[in-house]
Design an enzyme around this catalytic site. Structure first.
Site, PDB file in Angstrom:
ATOM      1  N   GLY A   1       0.724  -1.189   0.044  1.00 35.38           N
ATOM      2  CA  GLY A   1      -0.054  -0.040  -0.050  1.00 35.38           C
ATOM      3  C   GLY A   1       1.000   1.378   0.060  1.00 35.38           C
ATOM      4  O   GLY A   1       0.569   2.281  -0.885  1.00 35.38           O
ATOM      5  N   THR A   2       1.942   1.390   0.733  1.00 34.58           N
ATOM      6  CA  THR A   2       2.843   2.428   0.689  1.00 34.58           C
ATOM      7  C   THR A   2       3.315   2.837  -0.475  1.00 34.58           C
ATOM      8  O   THR A   2       3.242   4.063  -0.898  1.00 34.58           O
ATOM      9  CB  THR A   2       3.877   2.151   1.825  1.00 34.58           C
ATOM     10  OG1 THR A   2       3.007   2.028   3.151  1.00 34.58           O
ATOM     11  CG2 THR A   2       4.891   3.453   1.787  1.00 34.58           C
TER      12      THR A   2
ATOM     13  N   ASN B   1      -8.482   4.211   8.698  1.00 29.34           N
ATOM     14  CA  ASN B   1      -7.963   2.852   9.315  1.00 29.34           C
ATOM     15  C   ASN B   1      -8.085   3.071  10.961  1.00 29.34           C
ATOM     16  O   ASN B   1      -8.136   1.920  11.371  1.00 29.34           O
ATOM     17  CB  ASN B   1      -6.426   2.673   9.077  1.00 29.34           C
ATOM     18  CG  ASN B   1      -5.659   4.039   9.233  1.00 29.34           C
ATOM     19  OD1 ASN B   1      -5.969   5.065   8.699  1.00 29.34           O
ATOM     20  ND2 ASN B   1      -4.655   3.956  10.214  1.00 29.34           N
TER      21      ASN B   1
ATOM     22  N   GLN C   1      -8.034  -0.124   3.476  1.00 33.81           N
ATOM     23  CA  GLN C   1      -9.001  -0.367   4.312  1.00 33.81           C
ATOM     24  C   GLN C   1     -10.495  -0.583   3.480  1.00 33.81           C
ATOM     25  O   GLN C   1     -11.385  -0.957   4.499  1.00 33.81           O
ATOM     26  CB  GLN C   1      -9.148   0.481   5.215  1.00 33.81           C
ATOM     27  CG  GLN C   1      -7.855   0.775   6.480  1.00 33.81           C
ATOM     28  CD  GLN C   1      -7.636  -0.627   6.973  1.00 33.81           C
ATOM     29  OE1 GLN C   1      -8.442  -1.619   7.319  1.00 33.81           O
ATOM     30  NE2 GLN C   1      -6.294  -0.949   7.562  1.00 33.81           N
TER      31      GLN C   1
ATOM     32  N   SER D   1      -3.689  -3.193  -0.672  1.00 34.69           N
ATOM     33  CA  SER D   1      -2.738  -4.011  -0.044  1.00 34.69           C
ATOM     34  C   SER D   1      -3.269  -5.453   0.246  1.00 34.69           C
ATOM     35  O   SER D   1      -4.346  -5.723   0.903  1.00 34.69           O
ATOM     36  CB  SER D   1      -2.267  -3.341   1.266  1.00 34.69           C
ATOM     37  OG  SER D   1      -1.198  -3.950   1.702  1.00 34.69           O
TER      38      SER D   1
ATOM     39  N   HIS E   1      -2.184  -7.875   2.323  1.00 32.62           N
ATOM     40  CA  HIS E   1      -2.153  -8.239   3.552  1.00 32.62           C
ATOM     41  C   HIS E   1      -3.368  -7.774   4.637  1.00 32.62           C
ATOM     42  O   HIS E   1      -3.814  -8.313   5.694  1.00 32.62           O
ATOM     43  CB  HIS E   1      -0.933  -8.108   4.200  1.00 32.62           C
ATOM     44  CG  HIS E   1      -0.723  -6.610   4.828  1.00 32.62           C
ATOM     45  ND1 HIS E   1      -0.871  -6.345   6.374  1.00 32.62           N
ATOM     46  CD2 HIS E   1      -0.111  -5.675   4.415  1.00 32.62           C
ATOM     47  CE1 HIS E   1      -0.506  -5.092   6.517  1.00 32.62           C
ATOM     48  NE2 HIS E   1      -0.291  -4.787   5.196  1.00 32.62           N
TER      49      HIS E   1
ATOM     50  N   THR F   1      12.173  -6.693 -10.128  1.00 32.86           N
ATOM     51  CA  THR F   1      11.727  -7.924 -10.511  1.00 32.86           C
ATOM     52  C   THR F   1      10.219  -8.268  -9.894  1.00 32.86           C
ATOM     53  O   THR F   1       9.795  -8.253  -8.702  1.00 32.86           O
ATOM     54  CB  THR F   1      12.591  -8.817  -9.939  1.00 32.86           C
ATOM     55  OG1 THR F   1      13.879  -8.714 -10.626  1.00 32.86           O
ATOM     56  CG2 THR F   1      12.086 -10.550 -10.471  1.00 32.86           C
TER      57      THR F   1
ATOM     58  N   CYS G   1       1.597   1.504  12.004  1.00 30.68           N
ATOM     59  CA  CYS G   1       2.630   2.356  11.512  1.00 30.68           C
ATOM     60  C   CYS G   1       2.802   3.468  12.552  1.00 30.68           C
ATOM     61  O   CYS G   1       3.797   4.170  12.215  1.00 30.68           O
ATOM     62  CB  CYS G   1       2.245   2.833  10.096  1.00 30.68           C
ATOM     63  SG  CYS G   1       2.157   1.564   9.061  1.00 30.68           S
TER      64      CYS G   1
END
Length: 390
Positions: free
Chosen positions: A72-73, A150, A183, A203, A205, A239, A339
């Protein structure tokens, strides 16, 4: 690991072991570099592109608009940093409730000479489309408002904001509108194809996929600030993560909310009911303050909040104390964004002008696909026990 009493899904979701296992096995079978020109590389490339097609189908967009990133970042940073290509250091508009991934990077851009305008939410945590539009000027390059906060679970009016930007810039150069959907994807109904949404960050995860893989949705091509080997159509060099792309595609297929995904929609409606019951019980605790307080009228504001996130303050009990006390009883919660967990400040609550006592005592409960009603009832009982001890 037993995740029955895990209530920090907004930080990271327990992985879907079957999806990760299948994806890893496939990636191990096609373990050549997808950018290599030999046969093995072409075979890996085919699997990667099939994963991209699957993601696009789940999200209701074109495969050519999907770019795999490290999370996400990075999906936030790529469109934001593209402003560095502008011949003039213009204005950047962000909401006051953005994730640190955007908030902190914007502060760095401010040091580089860009004008940073922060539009704060109202006391209930919502960003006004009209206020965003009012802050636009001819030098505005970039606007960012997240889809679901979030910490509070507030669902932001991103479609109205997109429309307001379009209307306010008719006949002029339109700034890039970015939405952090980390989110939102797999949590609430989401329409990335809405005209005016130029990019979005997702994201894996957060919906039981692996860490280290994200998606950047781009409605149209941009020129990235960072360059390299040219992978992902020059948008994100490096990659390709075949395992991550495969796993993300399968997680979206299983968990993304759409009219074609009946099981996910059923689970969503189920969680809404369970969260309403949880909120009702929390209101019975005298020292409990739901954050924002408007959520106490959950029958009227139900559609304005994600059912997967609840923030509440227990006045007189510091948030970190509540986290430790519940952890000792086997329940995992947090005070907010992982974070920012080591920082004392609460920028989102501060932007909402929450009182100091609310900021100091607020904690976040977040739920997910594996959460059960029984576990939520047991969480409430544990909260009452901790509250009684103070």
């Amino acid at each position: 690991m037993d995740f029955e009493h895990y209530f920090d899904w907004a930080a990271t979701a327990p992985c879907d072991k079957e999806i990760l296992r299948q994806s890893l096995e496939t990636a191990m079978e096609y373990d050549a570099n997808p950018s290599a020109t030999h046969k093995k590389g072409s075979e890996a490339r085919k699997i990667l592109e099939e994963a991209r097609e699957s993601c696009a189908k789940s999200l209701g967009v074109k495969a050519s608009q999907i770019f795999f990133t490290s999370g996400g970042t990075e999906s936030d940073h790529i469109p934001l940093l593209s402003v560095m290509n502008s011949p003039k250091k213009g204005r950047i508009i962000v909401s006051g409730i953005e994730h640190p991934a955007l908030r902190e990077e914007c502060l760095l851009l401010k040091k580089q000479g860009f004008e940073l305008v922060t539009v704060n939410p109202d006391k209930n945590g919502f960003i006004s489309p009209q206020e965003i539009a009012a802050n636009l000027d001819g030098d505005t390059l970039f606007v960012s408002v997240m889809a679901v906060n979030n910490e509070t679970g507030c669902i932001q009016p991103i479609y109205e904001i997109a429309d307001a930007i379009t209307e306010a810039t008719k006949g002029k150069r339109r700034p890039h509108f970015h939405v952090d959907c980390v989110q939102a994807a797999g949590k609430i109904p989401l329409d990335l194809s809405h005209e005016g949404i130029d990019s979005a960050a997702l994201s894996a995860h957060k919906i039981s996929g692996p860490r280290g893989i994200g998606i950047l949705y781009l409605s149209r091509p941009i020129t990235p600030f960072l360059a390299g080997g040219g992978q992902e159509s020059n948008i994100r060099s490096g990659t390709e993560n075949l395992f991550g792309a495969l796993a993300f595609s399968k997680c979206l297929e299983k968990y993304y909310l759409s009219k074609d995904n009946a099981p996910a929609l059923k689970r969503f409606e189920e969680q809404k009911e369970w969260t309403r019951d949880f909120l009702k019980k929390l209101k019975e605790i005298k020292r409990c303050r739901l954050v924002p307080e408007v959520r106490e009228d959950f029958e009227q504001t139900d559609e304005l909040f994600s059912p997967w996130v609840v923030q509440a303050a227990f006045i007189g009990i510091p948030g970190k104390v509540m986290v430790r006390a519940l952890d000792a009883k086997g329940f995992a919660i947090s005070t907010g964004s992982a974070c920012s967990a080591k920082k004392q400040s609460r920028p989102i609550l501060s932007a909402m002008k929450a009182s100091r006592e609310v900021q100091d005592s607020a904690v976040r409960f977040s739920f997910g696909a594996f959460t059960t009603k029984k576990a939520m009832d047991e969480l409430f009982d544990a909260i009452k026990e901790v509250e009684a001890e103070f």
